[in-house]
Design a protein around this motif. Structure first.
Motif, PDB file in Angstrom:
ATOM      1  N   HIS A   1     -11.671  -9.805  -4.605  1.00 32.11           N
ATOM      2  CA  HIS A   1     -10.849  -8.947  -3.756  1.00 32.11           C
ATOM      3  C   HIS A   1     -10.498  -9.700  -2.489  1.00 32.11           C
ATOM      4  CE1 HIS A   1     -13.901  -7.962  -0.675  1.00 32.11           C
ATOM      5  NE2 HIS A   1     -14.776  -7.919  -1.670  1.00 32.11           N
TER       6      HIS A   1
ATOM      7  N   ILE B   1     -11.391   0.526  -2.555  1.00 28.38           N
ATOM      8  CA  ILE B   1     -11.211   1.690  -1.697  1.00 28.38           C
ATOM      9  C   ILE B   1     -12.567   2.349  -1.463  1.00 28.38           C
ATOM     10  CG2 ILE B   1     -10.124   3.967  -1.499  1.00 28.38           C
ATOM     11  CD1 ILE B   1      -7.843   2.904  -3.202  1.00 28.38           C
TER      12      ILE B   1
ATOM     13  N   PRO C   1       0.830  -1.203   0.000  1.00 30.73           N
ATOM     14  CA  PRO C   1       0.000   0.000   0.000  1.00 30.73           C
ATOM     15  C   PRO C   1       0.862   1.250   0.000  1.00 30.73           C
ATOM     16  CG  PRO C   1      -0.739  -1.588   1.655  1.00 30.73           C
ATOM     17  CD  PRO C   1       0.573  -2.085   1.144  1.00 30.73           C
TER      18      PRO C   1
ATOM     19  N   PHE D   1      -8.405  -6.211   0.213  1.00 29.31           N
ATOM     20  CA  PHE D   1      -8.736  -5.004  -0.558  1.00 29.31           C
ATOM     21  C   PHE D   1      -7.882  -4.846  -1.812  1.00 29.31           C
ATOM     22  CE2 PHE D   1     -10.134  -4.230   3.797  1.00 29.31           C
ATOM     23  CZ  PHE D   1     -11.466  -3.879   3.587  1.00 29.31           C
ATOM     24  N   VAL D   2      -7.356  -5.936  -2.324  1.00 26.20           N
ATOM     25  CA  VAL D   2      -6.620  -5.941  -3.591  1.00 26.20           C
ATOM     26  C   VAL D   2      -7.273  -6.955  -4.509  1.00 26.20           C
ATOM     27  CG1 VAL D   2      -4.392  -6.377  -4.712  1.00 26.20           C
ATOM     28  CG2 VAL D   2      -4.464  -5.233  -2.493  1.00 26.20           C
TER      29      VAL D   2
ATOM     30  N   ASP E   1      -4.342   1.828  -8.700  1.00 24.34           N
ATOM     31  CA  ASP E   1      -3.350   2.467  -7.838  1.00 24.34           C
ATOM     32  C   ASP E   1      -2.007   1.770  -8.042  1.00 24.34           C
ATOM     33  OD1 ASP E   1      -1.964   3.846  -5.909  1.00 24.34           O
ATOM     34  OD2 ASP E   1      -2.808   2.733  -4.215  1.00 24.34           O
TER      35      ASP E   1
ATOM     36  N   ARG F   1      -7.319  -1.692  -6.418  1.00 25.49           N
ATOM     37  CA  ARG F   1      -7.618  -1.803  -4.993  1.00 25.49           C
ATOM     38  C   ARG F   1      -9.080  -1.455  -4.743  1.00 25.49           C
ATOM     39  NH1 ARG F   1      -2.708  -2.256  -2.492  1.00 25.49           N
ATOM     40  NH2 ARG F   1      -0.917  -1.438  -3.636  1.00 25.49           N
TER      41      ARG F   1
END
Length: 242
Positions: free
Chosen positions: A173, A226, A64, A176-177, A219, A224
């Motif tokens: 996911h 978000i 991140p 969160f990726v 990103d 990601r």
């Protein structure tokens, strides 16, 4: 003869006396000093060799990125291309034959970006990456960018994206990726692999089925999940597979 013999004896006698006197008068040479011995004090350890201290490694490409705002991430900054995709990035983008992006269940598509012509979502090392993929790319790179649109595994009103190259693998996911992973018989996987689309300009955005306030945002070459408004999310559009 007697005189010669007496003379010889006398000379030998004087020589012997002289040798004895010289031995008594010449002092013996001083003893040679012993070589110095260098020893460490008792209890001391030998000195260790010098050690090279390297700097700490940099963050990996998938780490991140701290301090980046949603505005900076979604403001049209093109993703960083990998070295393997450098050649493909110099080729013209493959145009879409469909003027309006349409997601049709059962169709194989490429997930492209209006903001970055020539870039597609492709899987590599089990991660969904944003990289240049064109007709000049290798067959393996083109296969990695093909996905089959399916009815949402957790919500029939939404969609899931299966790998055309690896049947049974889906975009989902985790942490969160966005990743490409094999399907699991769990409710968590069904929800993680389900995304709901919403029209955005000439394309669409994708939000998570189990995190309704979270959208997919490009990103640093990754996608990601978000927390963001739809207007801050990355815009996709569907193109025919390359």
């Amino acid at each position: 003869m007697a005189l010669a013999a007496a003379t010889t004896v006398a000379i030998l006698g004087y020589s012997a006396v002289a040798v004895i006197l010289l031995d008594r008068e010449t002092p013996p040479p001083p003893p040679r000093p012993a070589p110095p011995v260098f020893a460490l004090p008792v209890g001391s350890a030998p000195a260790s060799p010098p050690v090279s201290i390297l700097p700490s490694p940099a963050l990996s490409a998938g780490s991140p990125q701290a301090g980046r705002s949603i505005r900076a991430i979604s403001a049209g900054i093109p993703p960083r291309a990998s070295r393997s995709a450098a050649h493909a990035s110099r080729e013209p983008a493959t145009p879409s034959t469909s003027p309006t992006p349409v997601l049709v269940v059962g169709h194989t598509i490429g997930l492209a970006f209006p903001a970055w012509p020539g870039y597609l979502v492709r899987h590599r090392d089990h991660l969904a990456r944003v990289e240049p993929v064109t007709t000049a790319s290798s067959p393996a790179d083109r296969r990695a960018a093909r996905f089959v649109v399916e009815t949402g595994r957790a919500d029939p009103r939404c969609l899931s994206f299966a790998s055309a190259e690896h049947p049974g693998f889906y975009l989902r996911h985790r942490d969160f990726v966005l990743r490409l992973e094999p399907a699991e018989p769990t409710m968590l996987f069904q929800h993680d692999a389900t995304f709901c689309s919403a029209q955005a300009g000439t394309g669409f955005v994708l939000r998570s089925a189990n995190y309704p306030s979270h959208h997919l945002i490009q990103d640093g070459g990754l996608l990601r999940l978000i927390s963001s408004a739809p207007g801050q999310a990355t815009v996709f559009h569907a193109v025919p597979p390359i």
